[in-house]
Write a protein that holds these residues in place. Structure first.
Motif, mmCIF file in Angstrom:
data_model
loop_
_atom_site.group_PDB
_atom_site.id
_atom_site.type_symbol
_atom_site.label_atom_id
_atom_site.label_comp_id
_atom_site.label_asym_id
_atom_site.label_seq_id
_atom_site.Cartn_x
_atom_site.Cartn_y
_atom_site.Cartn_z
ATOM 1 N N SER A 281 -2.994 9.357 -1.111
ATOM 2 C CA SER A 281 -2.431 8.038 -0.856
ATOM 3 C C SER A 281 -1.374 7.719 -1.907
ATOM 4 O O SER A 281 -1.302 8.339 -2.966
ATOM 5 C CB SER A 281 -3.519 6.968 -0.891
ATOM 6 O OG SER A 281 -3.823 6.644 -2.226
ATOM 7 N N ALA A 282 -0.558 6.719 -1.558
ATOM 8 C CA ALA A 282 0.547 6.364 -2.454
ATOM 9 C C ALA A 282 0.028 5.963 -3.827
ATOM 10 O O ALA A 282 0.633 6.303 -4.855
ATOM 11 C CB ALA A 282 1.367 5.237 -1.846
ATOM 12 N N SER A 283 -1.101 5.268 -3.866
ATOM 13 C CA SER A 283 -1.587 4.824 -5.181
ATOM 14 C C SER A 283 -2.102 6.009 -5.982
ATOM 15 O O SER A 283 -1.996 6.018 -7.220
ATOM 16 C CB SER A 283 -2.658 3.752 -5.025
ATOM 17 O OG SER A 283 -3.210 3.741 -3.747
ATOM 18 N N LEU B 118 0.832 -1.200 0.000
ATOM 19 C CA LEU B 118 0.000 0.000 0.000
ATOM 20 C C LEU B 118 0.867 1.251 0.000
ATOM 21 O O LEU B 118 0.509 2.268 -0.590
ATOM 22 C CB LEU B 118 -0.909 0.012 1.232
ATOM 23 C CG LEU B 118 -2.126 -0.890 1.175
ATOM 24 C CD1 LEU B 118 -2.860 -0.870 2.508
ATOM 25 C CD2 LEU B 118 -3.051 -0.432 0.069
ATOM 26 N N ARG C 208 -0.551 -1.345 -4.386
ATOM 27 C CA ARG C 208 -1.901 -1.766 -4.048
ATOM 28 C C ARG C 208 -2.658 -0.583 -3.483
ATOM 29 O O ARG C 208 -2.053 0.382 -3.006
ATOM 30 C CB ARG C 208 -1.873 -2.887 -3.002
ATOM 31 C CG ARG C 208 -2.246 -4.234 -3.554
ATOM 32 C CD ARG C 208 -2.604 -5.160 -2.418
ATOM 33 N NE ARG C 208 -3.626 -4.579 -1.545
ATOM 34 C CZ ARG C 208 -3.883 -5.046 -0.329
ATOM 35 N NH1 ARG C 208 -3.195 -6.041 0.142
ATOM 36 N NH2 ARG C 208 -4.823 -4.499 0.405
ATOM 37 N N GLY C 209 -3.962 -0.611 -3.554
ATOM 38 C CA GLY C 209 -4.754 0.484 -3.040
ATOM 39 C C GLY C 209 -5.929 0.771 -3.959
ATOM 40 O O GLY C 209 -6.256 -0.030 -4.837
ATOM 41 N N THR C 210 -6.547 1.899 -3.739
ATOM 42 C CA THR C 210 -7.713 2.260 -4.544
ATOM 43 C C THR C 210 -7.555 3.701 -5.025
ATOM 44 O O THR C 210 -7.128 4.564 -4.269
ATOM 45 C CB THR C 210 -8.997 2.146 -3.703
ATOM 46 O OG1 THR C 210 -9.098 0.819 -3.193
ATOM 47 C CG2 THR C 210 -10.228 2.468 -4.541
#
Lengths: 292, 292
Positions: free
Chosen positions: A281-283, A85, A90-92
């Motif tokens: 977020s990172a994603s 994440l 990974r993530g959204t």
DNA sequence: ATCACCTATACTTTAATTATATAGAGAATA
DNA sequence: TATTCTCTATATAATTAAAGTATAGGTGAT
């Protein structure tokens, strides 16, 4: 009970002796003995039957080993998920897409998905005002838009491509079937279905002004508020429309095509827009920095 | 990543700030900051968005918290299970039961089960030689036996009760239906089904000797090797047998009953036997020390 | 009986963790 | 705007936990 104690314990079980375990763990033997003793003390249980031929598990030790092995690897998996994440693999990512930018959004999304298949993409198609509101509220992370909206001040934008604004029509409504470029006078008696987007873009006004300069006002039979509706009307033969040319790609093989209007050279940019203030977020970082 | 780091992290999440978490954890604030920083460093991820209004979780932090809470309580449950095995309230006890001790074994097992319902009981009924072999091999943990077997030297025994050895019969084979105690001469022409157990107990010999003293040898129509078979034979009317009196309780309402033989006062002890050498799990300790 | 091997304990050294003191950043209040 | 308050992060000292060294004790093998 600490993870280290569990690891030492499992090593002793697997090697069958404290000495062998200490060698595998690259530590001296007494610390291993000591941690095992502490573990037994805390649990109030003998984990081993000590013998000169090594260490044999008791019933309690057997149970601890079976569960402990999984427990340790669970931690490693847990850490790995969190790490993923963090790097964004990974993530959204929650996206808003303006219908007319679909021809730009789709290849971008396809390429991103291929590069980071673990990232979930939530995609919403809607009107620019709604999408911008959701972006500012934090419900969406990035938008595929047309450049020039008033509300986009403060947003970062990256241009994905430019469209000439062209007349969209079917063979039945083509005002100049014999020509590749349509002289503006031909629009005099052509019914038009124009997109009305609270003046987000000025190109409809520009077209109307050009017509006025030519001495007529075209008949606008419909003003609709979203591109798909305008396309439906064009396809149904209600009239022609005036839209970014690549929009015709969203309905391929449907008999719709685009032609330039002579003397009218309006242009529109498809952009990816996002807000760099606040938490991202990172994603999301990964998504906005992505180059297909 | 250590359990402590996870605990500090979860406390910060739940309290919404490092300071509040440090108060709850009864430690100073810098150690908490530091452990969080170490955790983030190891995972290569920001877990919090730092703000003056406290600490808000990032996407990665959210994931770590959801999984971390469960992970910590998993450890506590794991430790509890092992502890339970250590105190013996959980585990398995493997038992051998000699058929003739069933009337003593059953109440004992019922009481133990009521006291420690988590302990699994494996029960095998068989011949004493087999049971003793399995006990010495470690396949069984304790036996319900009759006292006096040669092989029980070295075993601990606890007497559960004593039986008078009596004549077992049905109404049809009763040699003295009119008397409560059978005069030994009445056995002269009575067919007998005696248990032959490699002389594990001497009471058959004692009976035969007494008969001999009375001037006759009874007709032994069958020597069988296990009590249930002897009981079957008695019930089928083959003859009478000579067994610990309470054995008749194992086949209640079947028309079998016991009577003393005049002048014969053999006695037999039902015992719980086990080996105190070698490893004995906590539940086995509990079982052998148990008093109903 | 001696040797080899293993585990446990006493003691020292090293590493990690915590506590104390303090600086810096951002929001609230005057 | 300046001040105060609250919260986090860092530096350094003190403490505590873990690892290393040396060695005793116990059991089976030669």
């Amino acid at each position: 009970m600490t993870i280290r104690q569990l690891e030492y314990f499992c090593a002793v079980v697997e090697e069958g002796s404290v000495s062998a375990a200490s060698r595998r763990l690259h530590v001296a033997q007494p610390p291993v003995s000591r941690q095992i003793a502490l573990l037994e003390q805390e649990l109030g249980v003998s984990l081993f039957r000590r013998g000169s031929k090594g260490m044999l598990l008791t019933e309690a030790g057997e149970s601890l080993y079976q569960q402990g092995r999984d427990y340790i690897s669970d931690m490693e998996r847990l850490a790995e998920r969190v790490r993923a994440l963090g790097t964004g693999v990974r993530g959204t990512v929650r996206l808003g897409v303006l219908y007319s930018t679909v021809p730009y959004a789709l290849p971008y999304l396809r390429a991103f998905r291929a590069a980071y298949p673990q990232v979930e993409l939530y995609i919403r198609v809607g009107a620019p005002q709604d999408l911008l509101a959701d972006l500012n509220r934090g419900d969406l992370n990035a938008l595929f838009l047309r450049a020039g909206a008033k509300e986009t001040i403060g947003l970062h934008e990256r241009i994905l491509g430019s469209d000439a604004i062209k007349l969209i029509m079917t063979r039945d409504t083509d005002p100049a079937p014999e020509l590749d470029t349509i002289p503006i006078e031909r629009l005099r008696s052509v019914p038009m279905c124009l997109l009305r987007s609270d003046d987000l873009w000025g190109y409809n006004q520009a077209l109307l002004k050009d017509c006025q300069r030519s001495g007529f006002m075209p008949s606008v039979v419909c003003q609709c508020y979203d591109t798909p509706m305008a396309m439906q009307l064009v396809q149904s033969g209600f009239g022609v429309s005036f839209l970014p040319e690549r929009i015709v790609e969203t309905l391929p093989h449907s008999g719709i095509y685009a032609k330039s209007v002579q003397g009218v050279a309006e242009n529109s940019y498809a952009v990816l827009a996002w807000n760099e203030n606040g938490y991202r977020s990172a994603s999301v970082e990964l998504f906005t920095a992505f180059r297909p």
